[in-house]
Structure formats: structure tokens, C-alpha cells
Design an enzyme around this catalytic site. Sequence first.
Site, PDB file in Angstrom:
ATOM      1  N   GLU A  12       5.238  -4.920   6.887  1.00  0.00           N
ATOM      2  CA  GLU A  12       5.222  -3.783   7.675  1.00  0.00           C
ATOM      3  C   GLU A  12       5.893  -3.720   8.698  1.00  0.00           C
ATOM      4  O   GLU A  12       5.039  -2.214   9.239  1.00  0.00           O
ATOM      5  CB  GLU A  12       3.239  -4.453   7.874  1.00  0.00           C
ATOM      6  N   ALA A  14       1.062  -1.364   0.610  1.00  0.00           N
ATOM      7  CA  ALA A  14       0.322  -0.107  -0.065  1.00  0.00           C
ATOM      8  C   ALA A  14       0.924   1.319  -0.035  1.00  0.00           C
ATOM      9  O   ALA A  14       1.835   0.882   0.489  1.00  0.00           O
ATOM     10  CB  ALA A  14      -0.751  -0.112   1.363  1.00  0.00           C
ATOM     11  N   GLY A  22       0.753  -4.651   1.376  1.00  0.00           N
ATOM     12  CA  GLY A  22      -0.628  -5.292   0.418  1.00  0.00           C
ATOM     13  C   GLY A  22      -0.632  -5.829  -1.332  1.00  0.00           C
ATOM     14  O   GLY A  22      -1.293  -6.463  -1.224  1.00  0.00           O
ATOM     15  N   GLU A  50      -0.680  -9.235  -0.294  1.00  0.00           N
ATOM     16  CA  GLU A  50      -2.063  -9.324   0.010  1.00  0.00           C
ATOM     17  C   GLU A  50      -2.702  -9.224  -1.044  1.00  0.00           C
ATOM     18  O   GLU A  50      -3.555 -10.284  -1.429  1.00  0.00           O
ATOM     19  CB  GLU A  50      -2.111  -8.636   1.190  1.00  0.00           C
TER      20      GLU A  50
HETATM   21  N1  DAK Z   1       4.334   3.177  -0.846  1.00  0.00           N
HETATM   22  C1  DAK Z   1       4.937   3.902  -1.941  1.00  0.00           C
HETATM   23  N2  DAK Z   1       6.425   4.844  -2.047  1.00  0.00           N
HETATM   24  C2  DAK Z   1       6.491   3.501  -2.567  1.00  0.00           C
HETATM   25  C3  DAK Z   1       5.940   1.840  -1.835  1.00  0.00           C
HETATM   26  C4  DAK Z   1       5.361   1.897  -0.785  1.00  0.00           C
HETATM   27  N3  DAK Z   1       4.687   0.411  -0.491  1.00  0.00           N
HETATM   28  N4  DAK Z   1       7.145   0.806  -2.062  1.00  0.00           N
HETATM   29  C5  DAK Z   1       8.463   1.827  -2.930  1.00  0.00           C
HETATM   30  N5  DAK Z   1       8.017   3.105  -2.911  1.00  0.00           N
HETATM   31  C6  DAK Z   1       8.558   4.026  -4.043  1.00  0.00           C
HETATM   32  C7  DAK Z   1      10.104   4.584  -3.638  1.00  0.00           C
HETATM   33  O1  DAK Z   1       9.250   6.034  -2.239  1.00  0.00           O
HETATM   34  C8  DAK Z   1      10.777   5.488  -4.438  1.00  0.00           C
HETATM   35  O2  DAK Z   1      10.541   6.822  -4.681  1.00  0.00           O
HETATM   36  P1  DAK Z   1      10.493   8.174  -4.932  1.00  0.00           P
HETATM   37  O3  DAK Z   1      11.658   7.864  -4.410  1.00  0.00           O
HETATM   38  O4  DAK Z   1      11.731   7.199  -5.923  1.00  0.00           O
HETATM   39  O5  DAK Z   1      10.674   8.528  -5.246  1.00  0.00           O
HETATM   40  C9  DAK Z   1      10.359   4.107  -5.272  1.00  0.00           C
HETATM   41  O6  DAK Z   1       8.661   4.237  -5.015  1.00  0.00           O
HETATM   42  C10 DAK Z   1      11.166   3.261  -5.890  1.00  0.00           C
HETATM   43  O7  DAK Z   1      11.477   2.629  -4.211  1.00  0.00           O
HETATM   44  P2  DAK Z   1      12.855   2.109  -4.079  1.00  0.00           P
HETATM   45  O8  DAK Z   1      14.473   3.693  -4.311  1.00  0.00           O
HETATM   46  O9  DAK Z   1      12.626   2.006  -2.424  1.00  0.00           O
HETATM   47  O10 DAK Z   1      13.902   1.575  -4.699  1.00  0.00           O
HETATM   48  P3  DAK Z   1      14.677   0.012  -4.190  1.00  0.00           P
HETATM   49  O11 DAK Z   1      14.864  -1.033  -5.458  1.00  0.00           O
HETATM   50  O12 DAK Z   1      15.569   0.573  -3.636  1.00  0.00           O
HETATM   51  O13 DAK Z   1      13.579  -0.572  -2.965  1.00  0.00           O
HETATM   52  C11 DAK Z   1      11.979  -1.697  -2.062  1.00  0.00           C
HETATM   53  C12 DAK Z   1      12.385  -1.166  -3.164  1.00  0.00           C
HETATM   54  C13 DAK Z   1      10.924  -2.874  -2.418  1.00  0.00           C
HETATM   55  C14 DAK Z   1      12.466  -2.794  -1.090  1.00  0.00           C
HETATM   56  C15 DAK Z   1      11.498  -0.807  -1.189  1.00  0.00           C
HETATM   57  O14 DAK Z   1      11.106   0.589  -1.724  1.00  0.00           O
HETATM   58  C16 DAK Z   1      10.887  -0.781  -0.464  1.00  0.00           C
HETATM   59  O15 DAK Z   1      11.550  -1.532   0.953  1.00  0.00           O
HETATM   60  N6  DAK Z   1       9.196  -0.915  -0.527  1.00  0.00           N
HETATM   61  C17 DAK Z   1       8.052  -0.413   0.962  1.00  0.00           C
HETATM   62  C18 DAK Z   1       7.868  -1.965   0.663  1.00  0.00           C
HETATM   63  C19 DAK Z   1       7.100  -1.875   2.578  1.00  0.00           C
HETATM   64  O16 DAK Z   1       7.259  -1.814   3.042  1.00  0.00           O
HETATM   65  N7  DAK Z   1       5.634  -2.539   1.867  1.00  0.00           N
HETATM   66  C20 DAK Z   1       4.478  -2.311   2.589  1.00  0.00           C
HETATM   67  C21 DAK Z   1       4.004  -1.496   3.230  1.00  0.00           C
HETATM   68  S1  DAK Z   1       2.213  -1.092   4.206  1.00  0.00           S
HETATM   69  C22 DAK Z   1      -5.175  -2.427   3.885  1.00  0.00           C
HETATM   70  C23 DAK Z   1      -4.990  -2.810   2.944  1.00  0.00           C
HETATM   71  C24 DAK Z   1      -4.002  -2.888   2.702  1.00  0.00           C
HETATM   72  C25 DAK Z   1      -2.502  -1.893   3.905  1.00  0.00           C
HETATM   73  C26 DAK Z   1      -3.029  -2.360   5.054  1.00  0.00           C
HETATM   74  C27 DAK Z   1      -4.111  -1.718   5.314  1.00  0.00           C
HETATM   75  N8  DAK Z   1      -6.931  -2.164   4.224  1.00  0.00           N
HETATM   76  C28 DAK Z   1      -7.770  -2.411   3.437  1.00  0.00           C
HETATM   77  C29 DAK Z   1      -7.404  -2.075   6.091  1.00  0.00           C
HETATM   78  C30 DAK Z   1      -1.072  -2.102   2.914  1.00  0.00           C
HETATM   79  C31 DAK Z   1      -0.050  -2.162   3.931  1.00  0.00           C
HETATM   80  C32 DAK Z   1       0.916  -2.290   3.189  1.00  0.00           C
HETATM   81  O17 DAK Z   1       1.906  -2.304   2.257  1.00  0.00           O
END
Ligand code: DAK
Length: 262
Positions: free
Chosen positions: A136, A69, A113, A116
Site C-alpha cells: 500500500e 482492495a 487487502g 490482510e
Molecule cells: N485493484 C484493482 N485492479 C487490480 C488490482 C487491484 N488491487 N490488482 C490488479 N488489478 C488489475 C490490473 O489493473 C489489471 O487490470 P487490466 O489492466 O487488465 O484491466 C489486472 O488486474 C491484471 O493485473 P496486472 O496487469 O497488473 O498483472 P501483473 O501480473 O503485471 O501484476 C500485480 C500483478 C499483483 C503485481 C499488480 O497487478 C499489482 O501491483 N497490483 C496492485 C497491488 C496492490 O497495490 N495492492 C494493494 C491495493 S490497496 C480497508 C480494507 C482494505 C484495504 C484498505 C482499507 N478498510 C477496511 C478500511 C486495502 C487496500 C489495498 O489493498
Amino acid sequence: MSEPLVLVERRGEGVRGTALMRLNRPKQLNALNSELMDVLGRALLAADADDGIGCIVITGNERAFAAGADIAAMAKKTYAEALAEPFITRNWETIRQVRKPVIGAVAGFALGGGCELAMMCDFIIAADTAKFGQPEIKLAILPGAGGTQRLPRAVGKSKAMDLVLTARMMDAAEAERAGLVSRVVAADKLLDEALAAAEIINGLSGPAVALAKACVNKSFEGGLADGVDYERRIFHSLFATADQKEGMAAFLEKRAPNFTAR
Ligand code: DAK
């Protein structure tokens, strides 16, 4: 004009084709925001209602299915705001209403997400580049779109705990061993493989396919006895369809069946 958040196209030459849906926020690794989930939800419901579609494939791009997400959209929410507004919940359940099969075709990151969403698909075909995870916990949240429930059902408690509690990623080979994905293929063959699987389903009896999907889903929702009972009743009901008669007759007559969705 801005790019569509989901690119939708019809694939296949037959009477029933495949709705191919590509998540399309490449710069953000397909981070799933509310707008994208709204568009995806509408596309899913439209495909489900379209008699010319038998199967749906959801995919991303080479780098990411979806990296979760959109953290930027969530970062500042207070508890009260998350409770009071639909947050990202309203459109995350739409996929569960879809009666037609939904295949997740995953290359690159499927995190949070994104993982998921992939798990909400009926089955996942993965590229050898796929990486799955529920990171997360690193953001001090936990999987909020069913990950704590679907992941253990898919891979067992121990591996689910490992992934959810350590935030580590699992590669495609591990995901296949664990039962999260049904098959792994070379990245450049991913879409062909998913579309070929969809094409097989498109040629089968629509009602039988929808009910078989419902029965398998039922096995995850209740006890074994209830599930088997439910399955038995649905099984009997299929004998009311012309497709069942045709399918069995065709087998016995050693010819290809001609299903009519009746
Ligand atoms: N959200 C926003 N931006 C994201 C992102 C994300 N989840 N993942 C990547 N990006 C963006 C980065 O900020 C970056 O943007 P700029 O800096 O270029 O503007 C761009 O995508 C490229 O990412 P990286 O530069 O970080 O690329 P790398 O290859 O170095 O790393 C990575 C790739 C996938 C390992 C890293 O980007 C990363 O760790 N991303 C976050 C992964 C993460 O934590 N995902 C979980 C998010 S929380 C719900 C429904 C859904 C959810 C909850 C509740 N309900 C229905 C209640 C879900 C929650 C989540 O998913």
C-alpha cells in the site's frame, strides 16, 4: 448474467462438511471490492450458522488469492467521502464474527487487502507460488484492514516493517519461515491439502473447536495473564460437554470417538 463474485460449494461426505469459498474476479486478480466483500460476508455468516458445516476454506485461483482492495474503486475517494460512507469497512470485519475455523488457501498474489484477508483466516496454507505483501505504501496509503497489527504479530516487528515500508513481496518459503503460513505445498495440491485439514476439523467436537479458536484469538488481543486466565476458564467449561467425556473415554478405550456436538 454476470459471474458470481464468490463461488460457494459444499465439500465433504460427512455429517459436517466444508464450505469452500472461491473469490471470483479473475480478470482483476480478485481485487476486493465492496460487492465482493458483501457476498463473502453473507456466505461466511451462512456457513457459520449451518449445522452441516464444520469448517470454511477461502481461496482464490492459481494466479491470485487477491491482489488487494480494488484500487479503481478507491482511487477518487476524498477524505470526507471515506469518513462519511462505510467505504470498504463495513464488510471487512464480518469474518471476525465467524466461530468456525476459516482456512485461507493461498496461491499466487496475496497483496494489500488480500494479504490482510488471508491473515484474518485462522491459518493459512500456501502454495509454493504464493506471494505475500503489503504494498500500500506504493499508493501512498497504508494497510487499512488490520495489516499493521496482524502482520507484526505473525512475523515480528522487523520483517513487518520491512514489508510495510518497502512494499516488497515475500515468497511462500519466506512466509513459512516467518510463521505467516502454517504449511507450504505444491500448487496443484493446495486445495486437497486445505480440504483435508478442514475434513480433520469437521470430525472433531464443534464446540471444542470453536472455543479453542476463541482462546487462540484471545492470545492476540490482550496481555498474557488475561489470556491464560481466559483460557483456563474456557478449559474448565469444556468439562460440561458430552464430547469431552466421549473424547477422553474413547482415548482410554483405544477407539475412535463419536462426537455429537453436545
Ligand atoms: N485493484 C484493482 N485492479 C487490480 C488490482 C487491484 N488491487 N490488482 C490488479 N488489478 C488489475 C490490473 O489493473 C489489471 O487490470 P487490466 O489492466 O487488465 O484491466 C489486472 O488486474 C491484471 O493485473 P496486472 O496487469 O497488473 O498483472 P501483473 O501480473 O503485471 O501484476 C500485480 C500483478 C499483483 C503485481 C499488480 O497487478 C499489482 O501491483 N497490483 C496492485 C497491488 C496492490 O497495490 N495492492 C494493494 C491495493 S490497496 C480497508 C480494507 C482494505 C484495504 C484498505 C482499507 N478498510 C477496511 C478500511 C486495502 C487496500 C489495498 O489493498
